[in-house]
Write an enzyme that holds these catalytic residues in place. Structure first.
Site, PDB file in Angstrom:
ATOM      1  N   CYS A  78     -11.542  63.853 -61.849  1.00 47.75           N
ATOM      2  CA  CYS A  78     -10.656  62.718 -61.581  1.00 47.75           C
ATOM      3  C   CYS A  78      -9.650  62.540 -62.726  1.00 47.75           C
ATOM      4  CB  CYS A  78     -11.471  61.452 -61.309  1.00 47.75           C
ATOM      5  SG  CYS A  78     -10.469  60.188 -60.520  1.00 47.75           S
ATOM      6  N   HIS A 166     -15.150  62.973 -57.016  1.00 49.15           N
ATOM      7  CA  HIS A 166     -16.257  62.728 -57.947  1.00 49.15           C
ATOM      8  C   HIS A 166     -17.514  63.476 -57.496  1.00 49.15           C
ATOM      9  CE1 HIS A 166     -14.599  59.565 -60.573  1.00 49.15           C
ATOM     10  NE2 HIS A 166     -13.815  59.333 -59.540  1.00 49.15           N
ATOM     11  N   GLU A 168     -20.198  63.873 -58.980  1.00 44.35           N
ATOM     12  CA  GLU A 168     -21.447  63.315 -59.519  1.00 44.35           C
ATOM     13  C   GLU A 168     -22.071  62.255 -58.631  1.00 44.35           C
ATOM     14  OE1 GLU A 168     -18.428  62.860 -60.562  1.00 44.35           O
ATOM     15  OE2 GLU A 168     -18.048  60.889 -61.405  1.00 44.35           O
TER      16      GLU A 168
END
Ligand code: XMP
Length: 506
Positions: A78, A166, A168
């Site tokens: 990001c 993202h 994660e």
């Protein structure tokens, strides 16, 4: 040991990146964006986190990347990706419609090492205001989404990758695979970080660090201090002296049960019943923060007095874990602050500090605890506030109120276990209200206490939602409480989320 460095630009999900890397059995450190430990021979790769800021914001973070780019495999996430693009001559623009939420990957270059095994059409999670609209020279797109052309890119000559989404977060369904590709494939992690190797190396380190010294540790009944104690016990045996203070504000029978478990684990532990001191000092106190201060001060007083009885103690051990120590960015003030809180105890007692769990995330502490043979009753228990039931009793604390609340709480928690719901909630407990309410039992009017039940789901206690427990369960709990706990005629269920409410009522 091999490690990945995660440079933090202030994203809320930076710690999650760390946890994902650890899931790949790879050690990682989360450091402020400008604290890259150049020269550390163990580094095998670097990840740049997201940020709430735009690369154009006057106070945004632009560290010198020259010690990283081309020297280590690098993944920007990001803001991290935008920064790479911006710094190397690409274009980042503020887009009309900010993009938050799910998006589908398209045009995936599955032969790229970062995207191996990842197909188009899978969901990723976006959260950004700016977008990369042109890549620097020598970089090329390796995936898009419907609205983001340059969702993932790489350098053609250097080991540098960027993803706009993202990976994660749970909602990025290919996120785990992508991080695995980066950590295990591109960076070449050997997967050395696991509970067994952590235990072996930590015990060896503790032996070297502590020698023949004596150590004192305060047990709370919680997971962290329990795991720290067992680990230290394996390293130095009875030279670890544990103190378990009963402030009289624990759950029903908890002090005895937990103390028995500690003794069963072979710990050198003394249990100190100091409830009278706490009750006396709390008498008539209604303000929650004063309650906390009194309990904190009394705890130190009792702990100090007990520790002073042990000859020649040199160290204070604590169950501090990694999230307590990660320096986090204060975006507004742009200053770095440390969250590390050691309560001033070691300085007061002139002791050296020993923190064997200081590199572990919470889920890793639990895993280590299981491998150490600590029973599930200790490892899987819900968090419980240090000041205990004092912050779940509205108004002043009396032994009579504590007994009522312990009985209510006991019924609630036992029923959660019996219905198989205990492990589905983050935390649960009962609250005793200050006012009496009218009821009717048989032909008699009653004027008795009301209690509230609180059960929440959460991942880190920073945010929480009320647990949607089955109606039949709540009905059974409510009936049993009102029938069995003398002095209670009303049961409520708290349906507030955090924010705007908090988990505890006080
Ligand atoms: P809140 O009420 O702030 O709670 O949503 C978040 C988490 O922290 C626990 N908590 C405490 N723990 N001392 C503690 O050790 C305290 O004074 C305290 N207050 C809240 C709470 O149980 C929840 O897990």
């Amino acid at each position: 040991m091999q490690k990945i460095i995660i440079l933090d630009f202030g994203s809320q999900t930076t710690q999650l990146i760390g946890r994902r890397v650890r899931e790949m059995r790879t050690f990682c450190e989360i450091l402020p964006y400008n604290k890259f430990p150049a020269g550390d021979p163990d580094i095998i790769g670097v990840i740049l986190s997201g940020s709430p800021l735009s690369v154009y914001a006057p106070d945004s973070f632009h560290p010198d990347l020259s010690q990283i780019v081309g020297k280590y495999p690098l993944l920007g996430i990001c803001y991290g990706a935008q920064l790479l693009s911006y710094e190397f001559g690409g274009k980042v623009e503020s887009v009309q419609s900010r993009e938050y939420g799910r998006a589908m990957l398209e045009r995936v270059e599955s032969s790229d090492p970062l995207l191996q095994g990842i197909e188009g059409g899978t969901q990723v999670w976006m959260s950004h205001g700016d977008s990369i609209t042109a890549l620097p020279q020598g970089y090329r797109r390796i995936a898009s989404t419907g609205s983001v052309e340059l969702a993932a890119f790489r350098s053609s000559s250097l080991p540098v990758w960027g993803v706009q989404f993202h990976p994660e977060v749970e909602h990025s369904l290919i996120g785990k695979k992508l991080i695995e590709n980066f950590v295990c494939g591109i960076c070449g992690s050997r997967g050395e970080w696991d509970p067994e190797s952590f235990i072996d190396t930590t015990i060896a380190e503790l032996k070297a660090q502590l020698g023949d010294d004596k150590v004192v540790l305060g047990l709370s009944g919680g997971v962290d201090s329990s795991v720290a104690a067992v680990l230290l016990n394996r390293a130095i045996g009875d030279r670890l002296n544990c103190i378990f203070v009963d402030h009289g504000l624990l759950r029903k029978n908890e002090f005895k049960e937990v103390l028995d478990t500690y003794l069963g684990l072979g710990l050198n532990v003394i249990g100190v019943d100091a409830s009278e001191l706490f009750y006396n000092d709390l008498a008539g106190v209604e303000d929650p923060e004063r309650k906390r201060k009194i309990i904190g001060a009394d705890f130190i007083k009792v702990f100090d007095a007990e520790a002073a009885k042990i000859d020649g103690v040199k160290w204070l051990a604590q169950g501090t874990i990694y999230p307590d120590r990660i320096e986090s960015l204060n975006i507004t003030g742009k200053t770095i602050k440390s969250h590390h809180n050691v309560g001033g105890l070691p300085e007061r007692m002139a002791l050296k500090l020993c923190e064997p769990l200081k590199w572990l995330f919470k889920d890793e502490v639990r895993e280590v605890g299981r491998v150490l043979g600590i029973p599930e009753t200790l490892i899987g228990r819900h968090p419980f506030p240090g000041p205990g039931l004092a912050v779940r009793i509205m108004g002043d604390v009396t032994s009579e109120k504590i007994a009522v609340l312990q009985n209510v709480d006991d019924i609630f928690i036992k029923k959660l276990r019996a219905w198989g719901l205990y492990d589905k909630v983050w935390q649960a407990g009962a609250i005793l209200l200050n006012d009496s309410t009218v009821g009717v039992m048989g032909d008699e009017r009653t004027y008795e206490r009301a209690v509230a039940l609180r059960a929440v789901t959460s991942v880190d206690a920073m945010t929480a939602d009320w647990a949607d427990l089955p109606r039949e369960f709540l009905q059974e709990v409510s009936n049993e409480i009102i029938n069995k706990v003398k002095g209670v005629n009303r049961v409520c269920y708290d349906i507030s989320s955090k924010p705007p409410a908090t988990i505890e009522w006080q």
